[in-house]
Motif scaffolding. Structure first.
Motif, PDB file in Angstrom:
ATOM      1  N   PHE A  88       0.838  -1.209   0.000  1.00 23.29           N
ATOM      2  CA  PHE A  88       0.000   0.000   0.000  1.00 23.29           C
ATOM      3  C   PHE A  88       0.871   1.255   0.000  1.00 23.29           C
ATOM      4  N   LEU A  89       2.010   1.204   0.722  1.00 29.75           N
ATOM      5  CA  LEU A  89       2.883   2.375   0.784  1.00 29.75           C
ATOM      6  C   LEU A  89       3.633   2.585  -0.533  1.00 29.75           C
ATOM      7  N   PRO A  94       1.581   3.000  -4.852  1.00 31.78           N
ATOM      8  CA  PRO A  94       1.136   4.279  -5.405  1.00 31.78           C
ATOM      9  C   PRO A  94       2.276   5.195  -5.855  1.00 31.78           C
ATOM     10  N   ILE A  99      -8.654   7.028   1.496  1.00 27.20           N
ATOM     11  CA  ILE A  99      -7.555   6.121   1.120  1.00 27.20           C
ATOM     12  C   ILE A  99      -6.297   6.938   0.801  1.00 27.20           C
ATOM     13  N   THR A 147      -4.857   8.594   3.882  1.00 25.75           N
ATOM     14  CA  THR A 147      -4.233   7.591   4.753  1.00 25.75           C
ATOM     15  C   THR A 147      -2.832   7.252   4.240  1.00 25.75           C
ATOM     16  N   HIS A 148      -2.723   7.122   2.914  1.00 29.65           N
ATOM     17  CA  HIS A 148      -1.412   6.827   2.337  1.00 29.65           C
ATOM     18  C   HIS A 148      -0.413   7.940   2.656  1.00 29.65           C
ATOM     19  N   LEU A 191       0.281   8.033   6.654  1.00 28.08           N
ATOM     20  CA  LEU A 191       0.772   6.831   7.355  1.00 28.08           C
ATOM     21  C   LEU A 191       2.163   7.005   7.970  1.00 28.08           C
ATOM     22  N   PRO A 192       3.163   7.529   7.231  1.00 22.12           N
ATOM     23  CA  PRO A 192       4.480   7.704   7.865  1.00 22.12           C
ATOM     24  C   PRO A 192       4.447   8.664   9.059  1.00 22.12           C
TER      25      PRO A 192
END
Lengths: 275, 426
Positions: A28-29, A32, B298, B301-302, B305-306
């Motif tokens: 997911f990381l 993209p 989505i 969130t991407h 996230l970090p």
């Protein structure tokens, strides 16, 4: 540490599930940010896999047409201007803050960091309102000034970190040996904190090069930067040229930030050697 | 460091201390104090250029913007005579004829000065529908042909309607709470109390609620995805951890705009996400993920996230594996050891990561603008819209004010609980 010394089968399953979950999160990381790369070499005009064929036509569009060329030029002007000012003033400020005699560090530090916390739309709209009054809207100077506010916290923090390992006795030694403060700075301090300064400069460059919201409010039509061209392109018409521009921007940011982080680590590493 | 205190004096300070002591037979400590003061001034002078530049490029713009939320002299400037005539009015019923006459004169003046449209717009912001009435009245006053202004004013029902005059009166104060209240869907009622605006005019509470909902959903999603990965990275051998951390840092170093662009490509109707959902059999037909709330969450969130993962990881890294071993050797089952020994220590990192992500989500602009649909626009998008489209600076300022209060309030909590140095990530 993942498994206890005498793992039960239930525990093994849990660890396997953890690995599976983390594998999906990593996909997911990474997917993209990797997807635009092959798409940018697609010879077709659609974002569909499999690719129709390989070509560099979209890079030719980004690097060869006037619209994108002027955007790249503007981005470079703004980013270099921002880097120069933010690095110079940020380094001076970090040196001042590292001095224990600096009055009111507890007040100054949060103020310096506040451009990172304040939502960027508020910064952009406020700059637009004020700069329009003083004749700085639609000027490179205005954009550079606003970007400096966003970029300087990174310089202050990185240079500050490299200064925690700097032994001030070296400056005293230089002074006793007859060096004037400016000479001592350039001959003794700067070489030692240079990794931190360069790393801060790289952070400042990337901050400005990637910024789009402030530019959106402050730039005239002739001052569009690369991110702004991308933003407008994404709103109006999705062309594969955007994937090429995105790949170029991503490559530049990642290279600069890898370098910046390596330098920052080296700068802080001196703490260990100088005690 | 404190043991070294005396040597902290640098050479120029000592030299000045000596010469000052020589010239003035005062105590050495006074000279020392003077030298210290000079030192402080010099360090301040080093920081001064950046502080001044920040004040100019960041501080003044924001103060100026926020002041627009409470300072709006448009109506007061356009209606000087009316303001005077209303000075003694108690706000009940209709004011005397003098006020009507004064308003007619002010309206004619504003038409002559070319400010009538500005005035109509400002009144319209407070009293929906006022714009057309003001412009109509202005035209009638212009083509009066000898008809007394008072009669013209009385012939337009709008000027005698309940609510009109209290609004005009409130507008004659340049300092106003009107926009700040509006940003919270509130207004002053005729009795001088605060009330909710009618449901058909209420939009902002919904926007704030939506912003908080999206921020909370994104924070929760980043925690669910990030916590296990942080735990894994902190648990595996160094070499493997270094590779895994690169997987987190590569997206972290890519700009928000580039990542949003990537998601607009992925979320297309014929994009990769839809391909995947069909292939996995999760969806029967292609979904509209672009311009949807789920697509927005989505993508955010991407990007976030970090920001959640890294503070959690930096705390997990400091927890010695021997602690868990000790817990096991004392008879704790893995889950108990995790809950009683591990979690309490990780909690500050979880708080830091989640608060940071939540705060940053409140200010999101680019991603909702490009991926969210019309009903997914967050508060930042409304601020930009009030500036770019509606040209209503006061409303943009009021919304900025409230967004800033939330952001700084949460950041204050963050700084108080966790300390500012947690911001230095990686």
């Amino acid at each position: 540490m993942l498994l206890s010394p005498y793992p039960t089968s239930g525990e093994r399953i849990r660890v396997a599930l953890l690995w599976l979950w983390c594998g999906l999160v990593i996909l997911f990381l990474l997917v993209p940010i990797l997807i635009p790369v092959p798409l940018s070499f697609n010879s077709g005009a659609f974002f569909i896999f499999p690719l129709e064929g390989l070509s560099t036509r979209w890079y030719e569009v980004v690097l060869g047409t006037q619209r994108w060329q002027s955007a790249i030029g503007n981005s470079l002007i703004v980013a270099f201007g921002t880097t120069l000012i933010a690095t110079t003033l940020g380094t001076l400020t970090a040196i001042a803050l590292s001095n224990e005699k600096f009055p009111g560090r507890r007040i100054v530090m949060p103020l310096l960091l506040s451009p990172l916390i304040v939502p960027v739309v508020i910064t952009a709209v406020g700059s637009y309102l004020f700069y329009a009054r003083v004749g700085l809207a639609s000027t490179y100077a205005g954009i550079i000034l606003a970007h400096t506010a966003l970029a300087s916290p990174f310089v202050v923090v990185t240079v500050g970190a490299s200064l925690t390992g700097f032994d001030r006795n070296l400056m005293r030694a230089a002074a006793i040996s007859g060096a004037r403060p400016l000479t001592a700075f350039f001959r003794v301090m700067l070489p030692l904190i240079l990794p931190g300064v360069l790393s801060g400069a790289a952070f400042a460059f990337v901050t400005s090069f990637d910024e789009v919201v402030v530019v959106q409010f402050l730039a005239s039509a002739g001052q569009r930067t690369m991110p702004l061209e991308m933003f407008i392109g994404l709103r109006e018409k999705l062309s594969p040229a955007i994937t090429a521009a995105a790949t170029l921007m991503m490559a530049l940011s990642i290279v600069l930030l890898v370098v910046a982080n390596l330098l920052a680590r080296r700068g802080q590493g001196r703490r260990a050697t100088s005690g | 460091m404190s043991a070294l205190q005396p040597s902290e004096l640098d050479r120029p300070a000592l030299a000045r201390g000596r010469s000052a002591a020589g010239a003035d037979p005062g105590t050495a400590s006074a000279a020392l104090r003077r030298a210290e003061f000079g030192d402080r001034l010099r360090t301040l002078a080093l920081a001064a250029p950046l502080l001044l530049l920040l004040a100019l490029s960041f501080g003044i713009p924001i103060v100026l913007l926020l002041s627009r939320a409470v300072y709006d002299p448009t109506i007061a400037d356009a209606l000087p005579r009316t303001s005077q005539a209303l000075a003694g009015w108690n706000g009940q019923g209709l004011p005397g004829d003098a006020a009507f006459t004064a308003l007619a004169a002010d309206l004619s003046d504003s038409q002559a000065k070319g400010t009538a449209y500005e005035l109509a717009k400002a009144l319209n912001a407070r009293l929906p529908g006022a714009r057309s009435q003001v412009l109509k009245t202005v035209r009638q006053l212009e083509g009066a042909g000898g008809k007394p202004p008072l009669d013209i004013m009385k012939s337009v029902p709008f000027w005698s309607a309940p609510g009109t005059w209290p609004t005009i009166a409130s507008g004659t104060h340049a300092i106003t709470s009107f926009y700040l209240l509006s940003a919270l869907d509130l207004r002053w009622n005729a009795d001088g109390g605060i009330e909710r605006v009618p449901p058909e005019q209420a939009i902002f509470l919904q926007v704030f609620a939506r912003t908080f909902f999206v921020a909370a959903a994104v924070t929760l999603a980043t925690l669910l995805l990030g916590f296990p990965l942080a735990y894994l990275i902190a648990s595996v051998p160094k070499g493997l951890a270094a590779i895994l951390i690169v997987a987190v840092l590569l997206p972290f170093w890519t700009s928000i705009l580039v990542r949003t662009a990537a998601w607009t490509v992925l979320l297309q109707k014929f994009g990769l996400v839809n391909d995947l959902l069909l292939w996995l059999g999760i969806a029967d037909e292609r979904l509209d993920l672009m311009y949807s709330r789920i697509g927005l969450i989505i993508a955010m969130t991407h990007i976030q996230l970090p920001f959640t993962l890294l503070p959690i990881y930096s705390v997990m890294r400091t927890i010695a594996p021997s602690q868990m071993k000790a817990a096991y050797s004392l008879g704790a089952k893995p889950f108990t050891a995790f809950r009683r020994v591990y979690l309490p220590q990780v909690f500050p990192g979880v708080m830091a990561g989640c608060l940071l992500t939540f705060i940053l989500c409140l200010g999101y602009y680019i991603t909702p603008a490009l991926i969210g649909g019309a009903s997914d626009q967050l508060i930042s998008n409304f601020i930009a819209n009030y500036v770019n489209v509606e040209l209503n600076w006061e409303m943009a300022a009021a919304l900025s004010f409230i967004l800033l209060v939330f952001t700084l309030g949460l950041f204050g909590i963050f700084a108080r609980i966790l300390g500012l140095d947690r911001l230095k990530m990686v």
